[in-house]
Design a protein around this motif. Structure first.
Motif, mmCIF file in Angstrom:
data_model
loop_
_atom_site.group_PDB
_atom_site.id
_atom_site.type_symbol
_atom_site.label_atom_id
_atom_site.label_comp_id
_atom_site.label_asym_id
_atom_site.label_seq_id
_atom_site.Cartn_x
_atom_site.Cartn_y
_atom_site.Cartn_z
ATOM 1 N N LYS A 156 23.940 -21.164 4.479
ATOM 2 C CA LYS A 156 25.001 -21.900 5.170
ATOM 3 C C LYS A 156 24.679 -22.045 6.659
ATOM 4 C CE LYS A 156 28.460 -20.281 1.858
ATOM 5 N NZ LYS A 156 29.689 -19.496 1.630
ATOM 6 N N ILE A 157 23.784 -21.200 7.137
ATOM 7 C CA ILE A 157 23.344 -21.238 8.534
ATOM 8 C C ILE A 157 21.979 -21.905 8.644
ATOM 9 C CG2 ILE A 157 22.678 -19.797 10.507
ATOM 10 C CD1 ILE A 157 24.702 -17.708 9.414
ATOM 11 N N ALA A 158 21.073 -21.486 7.765
ATOM 12 C CA ALA A 158 19.712 -22.033 7.729
ATOM 13 C C ALA A 158 19.435 -22.455 6.288
ATOM 14 C CB ALA A 158 18.699 -20.988 8.181
ATOM 15 N N PRO A 159 19.483 -23.748 5.986
ATOM 16 C CA PRO A 159 19.381 -24.221 4.598
ATOM 17 C C PRO A 159 18.156 -23.740 3.838
ATOM 18 C CG PRO A 159 20.115 -25.994 6.024
ATOM 19 C CD PRO A 159 19.751 -24.861 6.917
ATOM 20 N N LYS A 160 17.073 -23.415 4.550
ATOM 21 C CA LYS A 160 15.863 -22.921 3.889
ATOM 22 C C LYS A 160 15.709 -21.402 4.012
ATOM 23 C CE LYS A 160 13.271 -27.233 4.550
ATOM 24 N NZ LYS A 160 12.052 -27.848 5.152
ATOM 25 N N GLY A 161 16.730 -20.744 4.547
ATOM 26 C CA GLY A 161 16.668 -19.301 4.762
ATOM 27 C C GLY A 161 16.636 -18.522 3.452
ATOM 28 N N ARG A 162 15.884 -17.437 3.451
ATOM 29 C CA ARG A 162 15.703 -16.647 2.239
ATOM 30 C C ARG A 162 15.918 -15.164 2.542
ATOM 31 N NH1 ARG A 162 10.913 -16.193 1.270
ATOM 32 N NH2 ARG A 162 10.160 -16.896 3.314
ATOM 33 N N VAL A 163 16.345 -14.413 1.513
ATOM 34 C CA VAL A 163 16.539 -12.968 1.645
ATOM 35 C C VAL A 163 15.925 -12.289 0.418
ATOM 36 C CG1 VAL A 163 18.166 -11.085 2.019
ATOM 37 C CG2 VAL A 163 18.722 -13.394 2.841
ATOM 38 N N ASN A 164 15.035 -11.349 0.659
ATOM 39 C CA ASN A 164 14.375 -10.617 -0.415
ATOM 40 C C ASN A 164 14.234 -9.144 -0.042
ATOM 41 O OD1 ASN A 164 13.418 -12.769 -2.475
ATOM 42 N ND2 ASN A 164 12.742 -13.624 -0.516
ATOM 43 N N CYS A 165 13.681 -8.382 -0.966
ATOM 44 C CA CYS A 165 13.526 -6.943 -0.736
ATOM 45 C C CYS A 165 12.220 -6.461 -1.340
ATOM 46 C CB CYS A 165 14.702 -6.203 -1.365
ATOM 47 S SG CYS A 165 14.643 -4.400 -1.159
ATOM 48 N N VAL A 166 11.551 -5.555 -0.642
ATOM 49 C CA VAL A 166 10.384 -4.852 -1.164
ATOM 50 C C VAL A 166 10.803 -3.397 -1.366
ATOM 51 C CG1 VAL A 166 8.055 -4.039 -0.650
ATOM 52 C CG2 VAL A 166 8.722 -6.364 -0.030
ATOM 53 N N ALA A 167 10.577 -2.866 -2.558
ATOM 54 C CA ALA A 167 11.026 -1.507 -2.873
ATOM 55 C C ALA A 167 9.834 -0.623 -3.230
ATOM 56 C CB ALA A 167 12.035 -1.531 -4.016
ATOM 57 N N PRO A 168 9.388 0.225 -2.314
ATOM 58 C CA PRO A 168 8.246 1.105 -2.588
ATOM 59 C C PRO A 168 8.645 2.333 -3.393
ATOM 60 C CG PRO A 168 8.601 0.727 -0.206
ATOM 61 C CD PRO A 168 9.832 0.317 -0.923
ATOM 62 N N GLY A 169 7.634 2.907 -4.053
ATOM 63 C CA GLY A 169 7.761 4.261 -4.570
ATOM 64 C C GLY A 169 7.236 5.209 -3.504
ATOM 65 N N TRP A 170 6.482 6.213 -3.913
ATOM 66 C CA TRP A 170 5.914 7.139 -2.929
ATOM 67 C C TRP A 170 4.831 6.452 -2.118
ATOM 68 C CZ3 TRP A 170 7.781 11.590 -1.297
ATOM 69 C CH2 TRP A 170 8.752 12.216 -2.079
ATOM 70 N N VAL A 171 4.901 6.625 -0.804
ATOM 71 C CA VAL A 171 3.944 6.009 0.112
ATOM 72 C C VAL A 171 3.343 7.105 0.989
ATOM 73 C CG1 VAL A 171 3.589 4.264 1.894
ATOM 74 C CG2 VAL A 171 5.355 3.924 0.148
ATOM 75 N N ARG A 172 2.047 7.024 1.210
ATOM 76 C CA ARG A 172 1.356 8.033 2.014
ATOM 77 C C ARG A 172 1.574 7.745 3.504
ATOM 78 N NH1 ARG A 172 -2.303 11.463 0.155
ATOM 79 N NH2 ARG A 172 -2.807 10.133 -1.637
ATOM 80 N N THR A 173 2.717 8.167 4.005
ATOM 81 C CA THR A 173 3.038 8.025 5.422
ATOM 82 C C THR A 173 2.938 9.387 6.094
ATOM 83 O OG1 THR A 173 5.399 8.422 5.069
ATOM 84 C CG2 THR A 173 4.632 6.135 4.896
ATOM 85 N N PRO A 174 2.879 9.439 7.435
ATOM 86 C CA PRO A 174 2.801 10.733 8.120
ATOM 87 C C PRO A 174 3.939 11.690 7.735
ATOM 88 C CG PRO A 174 2.276 8.968 9.648
ATOM 89 C CD PRO A 174 2.714 8.299 8.373
#
Length: 276
Positions: A184-202
């Motif tokens: 309704k604000i940006a006609p081509k605007g999109r919303v998605n999500c990336v869902a990780p499992g365990w990630v080797r972060t510090p």
């Protein structure tokens, strides 16, 4: 591959470590301009600022649970040489390390996790949309939001119901509602999500040194390995690109090595003895 992100302004929350830092680096390599949010320590961003320059990256401090801080952060981002924010990556989150059942969890812990992970995401998303509303059609054409969820939001996580509930709400109820509103604000605007499992972060490095813990974490993962921050960052970049994912909205991309809700990999007797 050219993802047509050159000079597109991206704001990334939780950009100072792990997935956020790798995502920031990858956007910069694609030619994007990045506002890199941090909560308390920006030291890890200094190397990127030195490499890409202050005309390409802005380190912005904010307590995202505070409405005034969120508004100030967006003002600093928009008033800088980077211009209005076109792509929003909501990556920040906390997950209290202690196992705590719902039976024994304090209201303080519950509220703090929900406020940090979910309410703050609402505040950031709302301010992004409010400022996007006044942007030109050309700038709106690149509009996209990518949330970083978790396998805990899909499968739950005993001892961490606060974290799992916050991620589930973000991944499904909030994301699926927002993808119908952004257009309704940006006609081509999109919303998605990336869902990780365990990630080797510090933050997870110490836990991932424990072979028993690693087995439990990966027992239902066919690939039998944790992800690297790069694995998550590349999916965020992919979904952010209008050229690459211009007709993709309302989806949760699970980056979990094929995780299922059943036991696939049993620990052998020799492995148990070796771990002990």
């Amino acid at each position: 591959m050219d993802l047509e992100l050159d000079n597109v302004h991206v704001l990334i929350t939780g950009a100072s470590g792990g997935i956020g830092l790798e995502t920031t680096r990858l956007f910069l390599k694609q030619g994007a301009k990045v506002t890199a949010h941090y909560n308390s320590n920006a030291a890890s961003l200094n190397a990127l600022i030195a490499e890409f320059g202050s005309d390409k990256i802005l380190a912005a401090q904010a307590n995202l649970s505070a409405e005034d801080d969120v508004m100030r952060m967006f003002s600093e981002a928009s008033n800088s040489a980077l211009g209005i924010v076109q792509i929003l990556v909501i990556n920040h989150a906390i997950s209290p390390p202690e196992d705590d059942s719902v039976l024994n969890m304090t209201l303080e812990r519950w509220r703090n996790t929900i406020d940090t992970n979910l309410t703050a995401s609402f505040l950031v998303s709302r301010e992004y949309l409010r400022r996007l509303e006044s942007a030109s059609d050309e700038l709106k054409a690149k509009a996209a939001i990518v949330f970083v969820g978790s396998t805990a939001g899909k499968y739950g996580e005993a001892g961490h119901a606060d974290y799992a509930a916050s991620k589930s709400a973000l991944m499904y109820g909030f994301m699926l509602s927002l993808k119908n509103e952004i257009v309704k604000i940006a006609p081509k605007g999109r919303v998605n999500c990336v869902a990780p499992g365990w990630v080797r972060t510090p933050k997870k490095e110490e836990k991932l040194k424990d072979p028993i813990f690693v087995h439990r974490a990966l027992a239902t993962v066919p690939l039998k390995k944790p992800a690297e921050p790069w694995d998550i960052a590349t999916q965020i970049i992919c979904l952010s690109s209008t050229k690459n994912s211009g007709h993709v909205s309302g989806h949760v991309v699970m980056v979990d090595g094929g995780m299922e809700g059943r036991l696939l990999n049993k620990l052998s007797g020799d492995q148990v003895l070796e771990a002990l």
